[in-house]
Design a protein around this motif. Structure first.
Motif, mmCIF file in Angstrom:
data_model
loop_
_atom_site.group_PDB
_atom_site.id
_atom_site.type_symbol
_atom_site.label_atom_id
_atom_site.label_comp_id
_atom_site.label_asym_id
_atom_site.label_seq_id
_atom_site.Cartn_x
_atom_site.Cartn_y
_atom_site.Cartn_z
ATOM 1 N N GLU A 104 10.538 0.243 -7.203
ATOM 2 C CA GLU A 104 9.270 -0.449 -6.947
ATOM 3 C C GLU A 104 8.231 0.512 -6.379
ATOM 4 O O GLU A 104 7.033 0.401 -6.676
ATOM 5 C CB GLU A 104 9.520 -1.594 -5.960
ATOM 6 N N LEU A 148 9.091 -7.385 -2.003
ATOM 7 C CA LEU A 148 10.128 -7.505 -3.027
ATOM 8 C C LEU A 148 11.034 -8.693 -2.728
ATOM 9 O O LEU A 148 11.378 -9.475 -3.633
ATOM 10 C CB LEU A 148 10.948 -6.210 -3.083
ATOM 11 N N GLY A 189 9.281 -11.895 -3.493
ATOM 12 C CA GLY A 189 9.110 -12.151 -4.920
ATOM 13 C C GLY A 189 10.388 -12.454 -5.669
ATOM 14 O O GLY A 189 10.394 -13.305 -6.572
ATOM 15 N N THR A 190 11.486 -11.776 -5.307
ATOM 16 C CA THR A 190 12.718 -11.912 -6.098
ATOM 17 C C THR A 190 13.910 -12.399 -5.287
ATOM 18 O O THR A 190 14.979 -12.613 -5.850
ATOM 19 C CB THR A 190 13.081 -10.562 -6.759
ATOM 20 N N GLY A 191 13.737 -12.556 -3.971
ATOM 21 C CA GLY A 191 14.843 -13.028 -3.142
ATOM 22 C C GLY A 191 15.542 -11.889 -2.436
ATOM 23 O O GLY A 191 15.634 -10.770 -2.968
ATOM 24 N N SER A 243 18.500 -9.888 -4.101
ATOM 25 C CA SER A 243 18.258 -8.871 -5.124
ATOM 26 C C SER A 243 17.756 -7.559 -4.536
ATOM 27 O O SER A 243 17.594 -6.579 -5.270
ATOM 28 C CB SER A 243 17.239 -9.392 -6.144
ATOM 29 N N TRP A 282 13.294 -15.952 3.088
ATOM 30 C CA TRP A 282 14.537 -15.243 3.359
ATOM 31 C C TRP A 282 14.687 -14.845 4.827
ATOM 32 O O TRP A 282 15.784 -14.507 5.280
ATOM 33 C CB TRP A 282 14.572 -13.955 2.517
ATOM 34 N N ASN A 342 16.475 -0.652 -6.204
ATOM 35 C CA ASN A 342 15.323 -1.325 -6.821
ATOM 36 C C ASN A 342 14.077 -1.220 -5.947
ATOM 37 O O ASN A 342 12.957 -1.289 -6.439
ATOM 38 C CB ASN A 342 15.637 -2.776 -7.210
#
Length: 244
Positions: free
Chosen positions: A43, A26, A29-31, A34, A102, A39
């Motif tokens: 997922e 996750l 994919g989204t940083g 986030s 990250w 979330n």
């Protein structure tokens, strides 16, 4: 189809490993900004409270995510000299971190190393020690290496070209800016101009991060080897001879 996939996810037993790997995916994919327990639960197709059976809180989740990344670092290469073995291990660490943009920021935010991180550091320190470096020299080596032992380092200047069209600079305006800078900061400007390599350069436009990383790593390893061969100790500092 989406409903069927969700139902399949719900039927797969939740485990700590599954939670951590889903969190890593996750963040990839989204940083990392986030990422939240809510979330992540979405997922995985579970309620948020289900996650707390496997990770106590967000900090433990981040620790575990770092462990997943560190676990991707290749094993030590046997049957080679210590300098080559250390170089290979650190470049393997860099390769692992490059896959997770990250990760370096999260590693820097950790206050206590996990057992997985300690095992990696112990392995690396062991390479120096079994290679013949004293405990004293190895102590200073690890200070000098810093975050480089994990494959990343903080750069003083970011001179990589921008891919954002909105950040493009008019050539005439850029030339004027460089002229003004050259008057006030001649050596900074000289270095910035030199970093904008010629088109036919091997490195290409802007600095090559991998090249710069390996350049500094090799300088450090060569220096450590020289100190080892000289029998350097920290006591040399009080004599003022630097081990020479």
């Amino acid at each position: 189809m989406v409903t069927d996939q969700t139902e399949t996810l719900r039927r797969v037993p939740l485990s700590r490993d599954r939670v951590l790997r889903a969190a890593v995916a996750l963040a990839d994919g989204t940083g990392i900004e986030s990422l939240s327990m809510r979330n992540l639960a979405q997922e995985l197709g579970v309620v948020p409270m289900a996650l707390y059976k496997h990770v106590a809180n967000k900090e433990e989740l981040l620790d575990g995510m770092v462990d997943v990344v560190v676990g991707e670092i290749g094993p030590p290469v046997l049957g080679t000299d210590w300098k080559s073995a250390v170089r290979q291990r650190i470049l393997s660490a860099r390769q692992a971190l490059l896959g997770h943009p990250w990760a370096s920021r999260v590693i820097e935010s950790r206050t206590t190393p996990t057992p997985v991180m300690l095992a990696y550091l112990d392995s690396l320190i062991g390479m120096f020690r079994t290679g013949g470096l004293s405990a004293d020299l190895t102590h200073h080596v690890m200070h000098a290496m810093g975050s480089r032992v994990l494959g990343f380092t903080q750069e003083m200047f970011d001179d990589s070209p921008s891919d954002d069209p909105s950040q493009s600079v008019d050539p005439d305006a850029q030339a004027a800016m460089f002229r003004e800078m050259a008057t006030k900061y001649p050596y900074v400007t000289e270095m910035a101009m030199a970093a904008a390599h010629e088109d036919e350069s091997i490195v290409g436009q802007g600095c090559d991060d991998q090249f710069e990383f390996e350049f500094a790593l090799d300088l450090l390893l060569d220096g450590f080897e020289r100190l080892q061969q000289q029998g350097w100790t920290s006591a040399d500092r009080s004599r003022g001879d630097g081990g020479a």
